[in-house]
Design a protein around this motif. Structure first.
Motif, PDB file in Angstrom:
ATOM      1  N   ASP A  21     123.196 138.035  48.578  1.00 40.51           N
ATOM      2  CA  ASP A  21     123.325 137.782  47.136  1.00 40.51           C
ATOM      3  C   ASP A  21     122.003 137.332  46.533  1.00 40.51           C
ATOM      4  OD1 ASP A  21     125.950 138.511  47.172  1.00 40.51           O
ATOM      5  OD2 ASP A  21     126.757 136.474  47.024  1.00 40.51           O
ATOM      6  N   LEU A  22     121.254 136.528  47.283  1.00 42.98           N
ATOM      7  CA  LEU A  22     119.942 136.071  46.814  1.00 42.98           C
ATOM      8  C   LEU A  22     119.009 137.265  46.605  1.00 42.98           C
ATOM      9  CD1 LEU A  22     117.953 133.728  46.238  1.00 42.98           C
ATOM     10  CD2 LEU A  22     117.367 133.806  48.656  1.00 42.98           C
ATOM     11  N   VAL A  23     118.967 138.154  47.570  1.00 43.73           N
ATOM     12  CA  VAL A  23     118.118 139.349  47.456  1.00 43.73           C
ATOM     13  C   VAL A  23     118.580 140.216  46.285  1.00 43.73           C
ATOM     14  CG1 VAL A  23     117.438 141.503  48.607  1.00 43.73           C
ATOM     15  CG2 VAL A  23     117.446 139.365  49.880  1.00 43.73           C
ATOM     16  N   ALA A  24     119.879 140.394  46.140  1.00 44.49           N
ATOM     17  CA  ALA A  24     120.420 141.215  45.048  1.00 44.49           C
ATOM     18  C   ALA A  24     120.054 140.622  43.692  1.00 44.49           C
ATOM     19  CB  ALA A  24     121.932 141.342  45.185  1.00 44.49           C
ATOM     20  N   ASN A  25     120.064 139.294  43.590  1.00 46.98           N
ATOM     21  CA  ASN A  25     119.728 138.641  42.327  1.00 46.98           C
ATOM     22  C   ASN A  25     118.226 138.668  42.040  1.00 46.98           C
ATOM     23  OD1 ASN A  25     122.187 137.749  41.098  1.00 46.98           O
ATOM     24  ND2 ASN A  25     122.433 136.397  42.848  1.00 46.98           N
TER      25      ASN A  25
END
Length: 162
Positions: free
Chosen positions: A141-145
């Motif tokens: 999720d961090l990478v996606a954000n």
């Protein structure tokens, strides 16, 4: 609303009749049960609010299939009332339906994008340990954000090149 014919709506009052929704209401609400255990329900709510009890503890206790747990049946009855009120509001307010639909689409698009980002295993988390699964999910999720927002999942890594 998907499977609207399968929804169970609860009658708020047996004495009142509603022209357009009476055919949808199949079961009466057990108001005396809710009134009888109202103080107990409030005690549970205040305990959660004050931090004396965690919601997971309450759910674990109420989730037991014991037929002696009257508070469980009371919360279930109140939940049925709440769901019926929400469903009626959803059916009667087009703006609410549009808002929910837009939010659901946005969330699904983000999940599709995050799933596309997972390297290897096509989105399957190989770890069977819960805290590792949470870590993988949080990092993904961090990478996606961190990446630029798109309306659809990219088809290749070259879609990110300016």
């Amino acid at each position: 609303m998907r499977n609207i014919k399968d929804l169970v709506l609860y009658e708020a009052d047996r004495l009142r009749k509603y022209k357009h929704i009476d055919s949808l209401c199949r079961q009466p609400v057990d108001w005396p049960l809710i009134e009888r255990h109202y103080a107990d329900m409030m005690r549970v709510a205040v305990s959660i609010k004050a931090g004396k009890m965690t919601p997971s503890t309450v759910l674990r206790r109420l989730g037991s299939e014991s037929t002696k747990n009257k508070l469980r049946f009371t919360f279930r009855e109140l939940g049925q009332v709440t769901r019926t009120l929400f469903r009626l509001k959803y059916l009667s307010e087009p703006d609410l339906r549009r808002t929910i639909h837009a939010a659901t689409n946005k969330s699904e698009q983000f999940n599709d994008f995050a799933k596309w980002l997972v390297f290897g295993g096509e989105g399957a988390i190989a770890e069977s340990v819960r805290h590792w699964q949470r870590k993988v999910t949080k990092y993904n999720d961090l990478v996606a954000n961190c990446l630029p927002k798109r309306h659809t999942a990219p088809t290749s890594l070259f879609d990110f090149v300016p």
